[in-house]
Motif scaffolding. Structure first.
Motif, short mmCIF file in Angstrom:
data_model
loop_
_atom_site.label_atom_id
_atom_site.label_comp_id
_atom_site.label_asym_id
_atom_site.label_seq_id
_atom_site.Cartn_x
_atom_site.Cartn_y
_atom_site.Cartn_z
N UNK A 160 0.83 -1.20 0.00
CA UNK A 160 0.00 0.00 0.00
C UNK A 160 0.87 1.26 0.00
N UNK A 161 2.00 1.22 0.72
CA UNK A 161 2.87 2.39 0.80
C UNK A 161 3.44 2.76 -0.56
N UNK A 162 3.86 1.76 -1.33
CA UNK A 162 4.43 2.03 -2.66
C UNK A 162 3.37 2.53 -3.63
N UNK A 163 2.15 2.08 -3.47
CA UNK A 163 1.08 2.52 -4.36
C UNK A 163 0.56 3.91 -4.00
N UNK A 164 0.66 4.27 -2.74
CA UNK A 164 0.17 5.58 -2.33
C UNK A 164 -1.33 5.71 -2.35
N UNK A 165 -2.03 4.61 -2.06
CA UNK A 165 -3.50 4.62 -2.05
C UNK A 165 -4.00 4.55 -0.62
N UNK A 166 -5.10 5.22 -0.32
CA UNK A 166 -5.70 5.09 1.02
C UNK A 166 -6.39 3.75 1.18
N UNK A 167 -6.44 3.26 2.39
CA UNK A 167 -7.09 1.97 2.66
C UNK A 167 -8.57 2.00 2.32
N UNK A 168 -9.16 3.18 2.33
CA UNK A 168 -10.60 3.29 2.05
C UNK A 168 -10.94 2.95 0.60
N UNK A 169 -9.93 2.89 -0.30
CA UNK A 169 -10.18 2.58 -1.70
C UNK A 169 -9.79 1.15 -2.06
N UNK A 170 -9.36 0.37 -1.08
CA UNK A 170 -8.83 -0.96 -1.35
C UNK A 170 -9.67 -2.02 -0.65
N UNK A 171 -9.65 -3.22 -1.24
CA UNK A 171 -10.28 -4.36 -0.61
C UNK A 171 -11.76 -4.15 -0.32
#
Length: 206
Positions: A160-171
């Motif tokens: 997630x850190x390398x992608x720079x995406x918030x957890x709210x948009x994943x899974x």
């Protein structure tokens, strides 16, 4: 790989999943890929097609590929809308069921499979997404030397850190379709027919 050989390009193989996919990435290295990236985090679990498409979209934003190539179908669930959704979000043209691709002067000509065995020749520009049909090309096999070299090479691991995406948009958090409770269907009750005792014996048998 063949297109990269013709145009003196580079190939980056990307896999989204757990560590067991490293063997597949090393196979890609042994066949000519210059870079391999495995993307995985427990936050990706439970995502629907929309959440997974956001993940692929972010990968395309970071890597900026001229050609984003993947299969037309998944082995376990059939048609995969994720690459198409990611491409549409980025405004990148895509061609499904591709059989053959040729690139000349910034234009890409793709021969694709249509219904009932028909074929269609389409032209698009780069960057583009190509979804290849099963059996579209001859298999390439690595030799023993390249396999041993690939075993010594490292594989990049992104989270997630390398992608720079918030957890709210994943899974599961980024899924549009909610997860309702599931239960087994109710068993069909056994039907027992009780004859009317007021009828004569002959009619009760019928």
């Amino acid at each position: 790989l063949t297109l990269a050989d013709e145009q003196n390009g580079t190939v980056t193989a990307v896999a989204i999943g757990p560590q067991r996919l490293d063997d597949h990435l090393r196979l890609a290295l042994s066949m000519g890929a210059q870079r391999c990236i495995r993307v995985w985090d427990s936050a990706f679990i439970g995502g629907d097609n929309v959440a997974n498409a956001r993940l692929v979209e972010r990968l395309m934003e970071i890597l900026q590929p001229e050609y984003f190539m993947t299969g037309n179908r998944l082995l376990d669930s059939g048609a995969d809308p994720v690459p198409v959704l990611a491409s549409a979000k980025l405004g990148i043209p895509y061609v499904a069921a591709a059989l053959k691709v040729e690139s000349t002067e910034g234009k890409v000509r793709v021969l694709r499979k249509c219904d009932r065995g028909a074929q269609q020749l389409v032209e698009t520009s780069t960057p583009c997404t190509l979804l290849f049909a099963d059996g579209c090309c001859e298999a390439r096999y690595p030799d023993q030397v390249m396999l041993m070299v690939a075993l010594a090479k490292g594989i990049e691991t992104w989270g997630v850190a390398e992608l720079g995406l918030p957890y709210s948009e994943l899974g599961g958090f980024g899924s549009v379709l909610g997860k309702d409770r599931c239960s087994f269907p109710r068993a069909n009750p056994q039907r027992i027919v009780t004859p009317d005792a007021t009828l004569p014996a002959f009619e009760r048998i019928l």
